[in-house]
Scaffold this motif. Structure first.
Motif, PDB file in Angstrom:
ATOM      1  N   GLN A 179      -8.189   4.196   6.425  1.00  0.00           N
ATOM      2  CA  GLN A 179      -8.166   5.657   6.449  1.00  0.00           C
ATOM      3  C   GLN A 179      -8.540   6.110   7.854  1.00  0.00           C
ATOM      4  O   GLN A 179      -9.602   5.760   8.370  1.00  0.00           O
ATOM      5  CB  GLN A 179      -9.169   6.221   5.443  1.00  0.00           C
ATOM      6  N   ARG A 239      -6.135  10.161   6.852  1.00  0.00           N
ATOM      7  CA  ARG A 239      -4.758   9.725   6.610  1.00  0.00           C
ATOM      8  C   ARG A 239      -4.748   8.230   6.295  1.00  0.00           C
ATOM      9  O   ARG A 239      -5.418   7.442   6.944  1.00  0.00           O
ATOM     10  CB  ARG A 239      -3.880  10.020   7.832  1.00  0.00           C
ATOM     11  N   ASP A 240      -3.934   7.880   5.297  1.00  0.00           N
ATOM     12  CA  ASP A 240      -3.788   6.489   4.903  1.00  0.00           C
ATOM     13  C   ASP A 240      -2.781   5.833   5.836  1.00  0.00           C
ATOM     14  O   ASP A 240      -1.636   6.292   5.942  1.00  0.00           O
ATOM     15  CB  ASP A 240      -3.288   6.416   3.454  1.00  0.00           C
ATOM     16  N   CYS A 241      -3.197   4.769   6.516  1.00  0.00           N
ATOM     17  CA  CYS A 241      -2.276   4.110   7.431  1.00  0.00           C
ATOM     18  C   CYS A 241      -2.429   2.607   7.341  1.00  0.00           C
ATOM     19  O   CYS A 241      -3.416   2.091   6.798  1.00  0.00           O
ATOM     20  CB  CYS A 241      -2.485   4.589   8.868  1.00  0.00           C
ATOM     21  N   ARG A 291      -4.971  -1.993   5.665  1.00  0.00           N
ATOM     22  CA  ARG A 291      -4.856  -0.554   5.441  1.00  0.00           C
ATOM     23  C   ARG A 291      -6.188   0.107   5.766  1.00  0.00           C
ATOM     24  O   ARG A 291      -7.248  -0.413   5.422  1.00  0.00           O
ATOM     25  CB  ARG A 291      -4.504  -0.267   3.991  1.00  0.00           C
ATOM     26  N   ASP A 331     -11.925   1.610  10.061  1.00  0.00           N
ATOM     27  CA  ASP A 331     -12.395   2.112   8.765  1.00  0.00           C
ATOM     28  C   ASP A 331     -13.206   0.998   8.122  1.00  0.00           C
ATOM     29  O   ASP A 331     -12.657  -0.046   7.770  1.00  0.00           O
ATOM     30  CB  ASP A 331     -11.197   2.494   7.887  1.00  0.00           C
ATOM     31  N   PHE A 390       0.791  -1.231   0.000  1.00  0.00           N
ATOM     32  CA  PHE A 390       0.000   0.000   0.000  1.00  0.00           C
ATOM     33  C   PHE A 390       0.827   1.288   0.000  1.00  0.00           C
ATOM     34  O   PHE A 390       0.273   2.371  -0.160  1.00  0.00           O
ATOM     35  CB  PHE A 390      -0.925   0.021   1.226  1.00  0.00           C
TER      36      PHE A 390
END
Length: 239
Positions: free
Chosen positions: A196, A200-202, A194, A169, A136
């Protein structure tokens, strides 16, 4: 972020009596937090690693996956099908194939399960972040099309297998693992994926063992995933 994550976990997760490790990383900033650094059985989260290995080997051979391989990969990730996994495990060369691919991906603390026991692959939460970043993140030894294929499968896991990281998420891309231990009757419960969080993408990895029931383990993992998301949120708001 380690202290933030530890603080969030101390407020919400019963980490004293159960073994658990949690790792989270903001893919944009690279900031990460880790709680607990032991090794754990992967159970079925290794299926993501097996697919990444298969794709790397196919690229090395100058080919794409066959339609049958793609179908088996989909069953392996979306339905956690063990029969499909057995076939793909053999196709990658078993433990030796997985270990070789992990060296290329950058997993330094993961060792493949022996004698066909892929679910007993040992890993750390930090290593799972490395794997997730390869899928990712922005830079990877995996081809973009291969990463998109893995992501598309992780975004559509079967209903009933979509717990874990998804508490952070609901549209998370994830893979979960669960394994009752014959000797003790206790459960290994893991979730990687993964999500959001506050825009923020984490990526988040939660590994655990010692839960009395599968339901208890899932509840623990989800509590830890929420704590990881809260730590990311606290870091973002502090900027």
């Amino acid at each position: 972020m380690d202290d933030l994550l530890a603080a969030e976990l101390s407020r919400s997760a019963p980490t004293r009596d159960l073994r658990i490790s949690v790792a989270v990383m903001d893919l944009e900033s690279g900031e990460r937090g880790v709680f607990g650094r032991g090794k754990y059985d992967t159970a079925s989260i290794v299926k993501v690693d097996i697919l990444a290995t298969l794709l790397l080997q196919a690229r090395d051979g100058g080919r794409t996956l066959t339609s049958r391989e793609r179908t088996r990969a989909a069953n392996m990730i979306q339905n956690s099908d063990n029969a499909a996994t057995d076939v793909l495990w053999d196709a990658i060369g078993g433990a030796a194939g997985l270990d070789a691919a992990n060296e290329r991906i950058g997993l330094t603390a993961t060792s493949a399960g022996q004698d066909g026991r892929w679910g007993l692959t040992q890993t750390t939460a930090e290593d799972q972040l490395v794997l997730l970043d390869a899928i990712f993140g922005t830079e990877s030894v995996l081809l973009p099309a291969d990463r998109e294929f893995i992501e598309s499968l992780m975004e559509r896991v079967a209903v009933g297998q979509d717990w874990g990281v998804s508490v952070a998420d609901s549209s998370a891309a994830l893979k979960n693992g669960w394994l009752p231990r014959t000797a003790t009757g206790l459960w290994d419960i893991n979730s990687i994926g993964r999500a959001q969080v506050d825009g923020r993408d984490c990526v988040i990895a939660v590994l655990s063992d010692g839960s009395r029931t599968q339901a208890d383990g899932i509840a623990l993992v989800e509590t830890a995933a929420r704590a990881a998301a809260a730590a990311i949120g606290s870091t973002a708001s502090a900027r």
